[in-house]
Motif scaffolding. Structure first.
Motif, PDB file in Angstrom:
ATOM      1  N   ARG A  89       0.834  -1.209   0.000  1.00 42.22           N
ATOM      2  CA  ARG A  89       0.000   0.000   0.000  1.00 42.22           C
ATOM      3  C   ARG A  89       0.866   1.257   0.000  1.00 42.22           C
ATOM      4  NH1 ARG A  89      -3.726   2.615  -2.242  1.00 42.22           N
ATOM      5  NH2 ARG A  89      -4.881   4.013  -0.912  1.00 42.22           N
ATOM      6  N   LEU A  90       1.949   1.235   0.732  1.00 43.54           N
ATOM      7  CA  LEU A  90       2.858   2.375   0.744  1.00 43.54           C
ATOM      8  C   LEU A  90       3.417   2.621  -0.658  1.00 43.54           C
ATOM      9  CD1 LEU A  90       4.247   4.538   2.427  1.00 43.54           C
ATOM     10  CD2 LEU A  90       5.995   2.865   3.000  1.00 43.54           C
ATOM     11  N   CYS A  91       3.785   1.566  -1.357  1.00 41.95           N
ATOM     12  CA  CYS A  91       4.285   1.694  -2.736  1.00 41.95           C
ATOM     13  C   CYS A  91       3.203   2.250  -3.658  1.00 41.95           C
ATOM     14  CB  CYS A  91       4.783   0.348  -3.249  1.00 41.95           C
ATOM     15  SG  CYS A  91       6.298  -0.214  -2.453  1.00 41.95           S
ATOM     16  N   GLN A  92       1.957   1.798  -3.484  1.00 41.29           N
ATOM     17  CA  GLN A  92       0.855   2.319  -4.288  1.00 41.29           C
ATOM     18  C   GLN A  92       0.671   3.815  -4.057  1.00 41.29           C
ATOM     19  OE1 GLN A  92      -2.326  -0.160  -2.879  1.00 41.29           O
ATOM     20  NE2 GLN A  92      -2.067  -1.668  -4.523  1.00 41.29           N
ATOM     21  N   LEU A  93       0.728   4.219  -2.806  1.00 42.16           N
ATOM     22  CA  LEU A  93       0.569   5.634  -2.479  1.00 42.16           C
ATOM     23  C   LEU A  93       1.696   6.470  -3.074  1.00 42.16           C
ATOM     24  CD1 LEU A  93      -0.613   5.177   1.188  1.00 42.16           C
ATOM     25  CD2 LEU A  93      -1.983   6.077  -0.694  1.00 42.16           C
ATOM     26  N   GLU A  94       2.912   5.940  -3.041  1.00 44.06           N
ATOM     27  CA  GLU A  94       4.035   6.657  -3.641  1.00 44.06           C
ATOM     28  C   GLU A  94       3.853   6.801  -5.145  1.00 44.06           C
ATOM     29  OE1 GLU A  94       7.372   4.329  -2.299  1.00 44.06           O
ATOM     30  OE2 GLU A  94       7.845   5.840  -0.785  1.00 44.06           O
ATOM     31  N   GLU A  95       3.365   5.756  -5.797  1.00 46.34           N
ATOM     32  CA  GLU A  95       3.127   5.812  -7.246  1.00 46.34           C
ATOM     33  C   GLU A  95       2.041   6.831  -7.575  1.00 46.34           C
ATOM     34  OE1 GLU A  95       3.446   4.999 -11.330  1.00 46.34           O
ATOM     35  OE2 GLU A  95       4.809   4.693  -9.640  1.00 46.34           O
ATOM     36  N   GLU A  96       0.970   6.849  -6.777  1.00 44.14           N
ATOM     37  CA  GLU A  96      -0.079   7.841  -6.973  1.00 44.14           C
ATOM     38  C   GLU A  96       0.473   9.257  -6.818  1.00 44.14           C
ATOM     39  OE1 GLU A  96      -3.197   6.825  -4.226  1.00 44.14           O
ATOM     40  OE2 GLU A  96      -3.537   4.883  -5.200  1.00 44.14           O
ATOM     41  N   GLU A  97       1.328   9.455  -5.819  1.00 48.44           N
ATOM     42  CA  GLU A  97       1.932  10.769  -5.596  1.00 48.44           C
ATOM     43  C   GLU A  97       2.837  11.149  -6.768  1.00 48.44           C
ATOM     44  OE1 GLU A  97       2.799  14.390  -3.776  1.00 48.44           O
ATOM     45  OE2 GLU A  97       1.235  12.945  -3.340  1.00 48.44           O
ATOM     46  N   ARG A  98       3.605  10.182  -7.280  1.00 48.07           N
ATOM     47  CA  ARG A  98       4.475  10.435  -8.425  1.00 48.07           C
ATOM     48  C   ARG A  98       3.646  10.866  -9.633  1.00 48.07           C
ATOM     49  NH1 ARG A  98       5.822   8.373 -12.899  1.00 48.07           N
ATOM     50  NH2 ARG A  98       4.666   6.432 -12.662  1.00 48.07           N
ATOM     51  N   LYS A  99       2.519  10.187  -9.878  1.00 46.78           N
ATOM     52  CA  LYS A  99       1.650  10.535 -11.007  1.00 46.78           C
ATOM     53  C   LYS A  99       1.041  11.922 -10.834  1.00 46.78           C
ATOM     54  CE  LYS A  99       0.522   5.850 -12.439  1.00 46.78           C
ATOM     55  NZ  LYS A  99      -0.515   4.822 -12.524  1.00 46.78           N
ATOM     56  N   ARG A 100       0.633  12.246  -9.592  1.00 45.37           N
ATOM     57  CA  ARG A 100       0.093  13.590  -9.330  1.00 45.37           C
ATOM     58  C   ARG A 100       1.141  14.656  -9.604  1.00 45.37           C
ATOM     59  NH1 ARG A 100      -2.660  11.049  -5.090  1.00 45.37           N
ATOM     60  NH2 ARG A 100      -0.979  11.469  -3.643  1.00 45.37           N
ATOM     61  N   ASN A 101       2.381  14.386  -9.190  1.00 47.70           N
ATOM     62  CA  ASN A 101       3.456  15.352  -9.430  1.00 47.70           C
ATOM     63  C   ASN A 101       3.738  15.516 -10.918  1.00 47.70           C
ATOM     64  OD1 ASN A 101       3.843  15.968  -6.745  1.00 47.70           O
ATOM     65  ND2 ASN A 101       5.414  14.408  -6.450  1.00 47.70           N
ATOM     66  N   GLU A 102       3.719  14.420 -11.669  1.00 47.28           N
ATOM     67  CA  GLU A 102       3.918  14.496 -13.118  1.00 47.28           C
ATOM     68  C   GLU A 102       2.823  15.322 -13.766  1.00 47.28           C
ATOM     69  OE1 GLU A 102       4.197  10.586 -14.766  1.00 47.28           O
ATOM     70  OE2 GLU A 102       6.203  10.242 -13.949  1.00 47.28           O
ATOM     71  N   LEU A 103       1.578  15.090 -13.365  1.00 43.68           N
ATOM     72  CA  LEU A 103       0.451  15.836 -13.908  1.00 43.68           C
ATOM     73  C   LEU A 103       0.583  17.321 -13.580  1.00 43.68           C
ATOM     74  CD1 LEU A 103      -2.242  15.821 -15.395  1.00 43.68           C
ATOM     75  CD2 LEU A 103      -3.356  15.314 -13.219  1.00 43.68           C
ATOM     76  N   MET A 104       0.982  17.625 -12.351  1.00 44.81           N
ATOM     77  CA  MET A 104       1.161  19.014 -11.960  1.00 44.81           C
ATOM     78  C   MET A 104       2.249  19.678 -12.805  1.00 44.81           C
ATOM     79  SD  MET A 104       1.945  20.821  -8.235  1.00 44.81           S
ATOM     80  CE  MET A 104       1.896  19.255  -7.483  1.00 44.81           C
ATOM     81  N   GLN A 105       3.335  18.955 -13.057  1.00 40.91           N
ATOM     82  CA  GLN A 105       4.407  19.499 -13.893  1.00 40.91           C
ATOM     83  C   GLN A 105       3.919  19.754 -15.310  1.00 40.91           C
ATOM     84  OE1 GLN A 105       7.372  20.626 -12.983  1.00 40.91           O
ATOM     85  NE2 GLN A 105       6.788  20.146 -10.893  1.00 40.91           N
ATOM     86  N   LEU A 106       3.107  18.837 -15.849  1.00 40.82           N
ATOM     87  CA  LEU A 106       2.546  19.036 -17.183  1.00 40.82           C
ATOM     88  C   LEU A 106       1.646  20.256 -17.227  1.00 40.82           C
ATOM     89  CD1 LEU A 106       1.669  15.394 -18.273  1.00 40.82           C
ATOM     90  CD2 LEU A 106       3.352  16.907 -19.330  1.00 40.82           C
ATOM     91  N   GLU A 107       0.816  20.404 -16.193  1.00 41.69           N
ATOM     92  CA  GLU A 107      -0.073  21.560 -16.137  1.00 41.69           C
ATOM     93  C   GLU A 107       0.715  22.853 -16.037  1.00 41.69           C
ATOM     94  OE1 GLU A 107      -2.592  20.653 -12.829  1.00 41.69           O
ATOM     95  OE2 GLU A 107      -3.944  19.422 -14.038  1.00 41.69           O
ATOM     96  N   LEU A 108       1.747  22.869 -15.203  1.00 46.53           N
ATOM     97  CA  LEU A 108       2.577  24.074 -15.085  1.00 46.53           C
ATOM     98  C   LEU A 108       3.277  24.376 -16.397  1.00 46.53           C
ATOM     99  CD1 LEU A 108       4.136  23.527 -11.548  1.00 46.53           C
ATOM    100  CD2 LEU A 108       2.407  25.219 -12.201  1.00 46.53           C
ATOM    101  N   SER A 109       3.760  23.351 -17.051  1.00 43.16           N
ATOM    102  CA  SER A 109       4.420  23.520 -18.341  1.00 43.16           C
ATOM    103  C   SER A 109       3.442  24.096 -19.366  1.00 43.16           C
ATOM    104  CB  SER A 109       4.969  22.184 -18.827  1.00 43.16           C
ATOM    105  OG  SER A 109       5.474  22.301 -20.123  1.00 43.16           O
ATOM    106  N   TYR A 110       2.222  23.594 -19.359  1.00 42.72           N
ATOM    107  CA  TYR A 110       1.191  24.084 -20.268  1.00 42.72           C
ATOM    108  C   TYR A 110       0.950  25.576 -20.052  1.00 42.72           C
ATOM    109  CZ  TYR A 110      -3.463  25.044 -22.105  1.00 42.72           C
ATOM    110  OH  TYR A 110      -4.525  25.615 -22.751  1.00 42.72           O
ATOM    111  N   TYR A 111       0.783  25.971 -18.785  1.00 44.45           N
ATOM    112  CA  TYR A 111       0.511  27.381 -18.506  1.00 44.45           C
ATOM    113  C   TYR A 111       1.720  28.255 -18.792  1.00 44.45           C
ATOM    114  CZ  TYR A 111      -4.005  26.106 -16.679  1.00 44.45           C
ATOM    115  OH  TYR A 111      -5.286  25.645 -16.568  1.00 44.45           O
ATOM    116  N   ASP A 112       2.919  27.736 -18.569  1.00 40.25           N
ATOM    117  CA  ASP A 112       4.123  28.496 -18.934  1.00 40.25           C
ATOM    118  C   ASP A 112       4.159  28.723 -20.428  1.00 40.25           C
ATOM    119  OD1 ASP A 112       5.008  28.722 -16.364  1.00 40.25           O
ATOM    120  OD2 ASP A 112       6.461  27.077 -16.505  1.00 40.25           O
TER     121      ASP A 112
END
Length: 123
Positions: A89-112
């Motif tokens: 479960r800890l690994c799953q949560l880390e993967e979910e967090e990694r995906k959220r961070n990737e999405l946030m980076q994509l969104e920031l890149s889009y707005y930049d």
């Protein structure tokens, strides 16, 4: 079977989460963490973070906030099945967090990039 509905909030998990996940009484989880705290302190020089929560009757009760390494240390106390469930479960949560961070980076890149395009049109 234990529920997998447990939250890793920022970089920690609470003893309440572990109790819910393992279907163990929170008081037993607290006792186990307290028993392990001296060994953890000897090795790391750090204490587990003690916090509080308000239960359904309005009482203020203790809980621990555990970081990843602390969670893995506490998990070592349990039988193989429970330990495996906590680690998976800890690994799953880390993967979910990694995906959220990737999405946030994509969104920031889009707005930049969008602001760069707007700058071009303003000229």
């Amino acid at each position: 079977m234990a529920t997998t509905d447990i939250m890793l909030i920022r970089d920690y998990m609470t003893s309440l989460d572990i109790a819910a996940f393992t279907t163990r009484r929170h008081s037993n989880i607290l006792r186990g963490i307290r028993e392990m705290s001296e060994s953890w302190f000897k090795v790391t020089g750090q204490e587990f973070e003690l916090s509080e929560y308000i239960d359904s009757t309005g009482r203020i009760l203790p809980m621990f906030k555990l970081k990843k390494a602390e969670i893995l240390f506490v998990a070592s106390k349990y039988d193989d099945e429970v330990r495996a469930m906590i680690i998976i479960r800890l690994c799953q949560l880390e993967e979910e967090e990694r995906k959220r961070n990737e999405l946030m980076q994509l969104e920031l890149s889009y707005y930049d990039n969008k602001s760069d395009i707007n700058d071009i049109y303003r000229r």
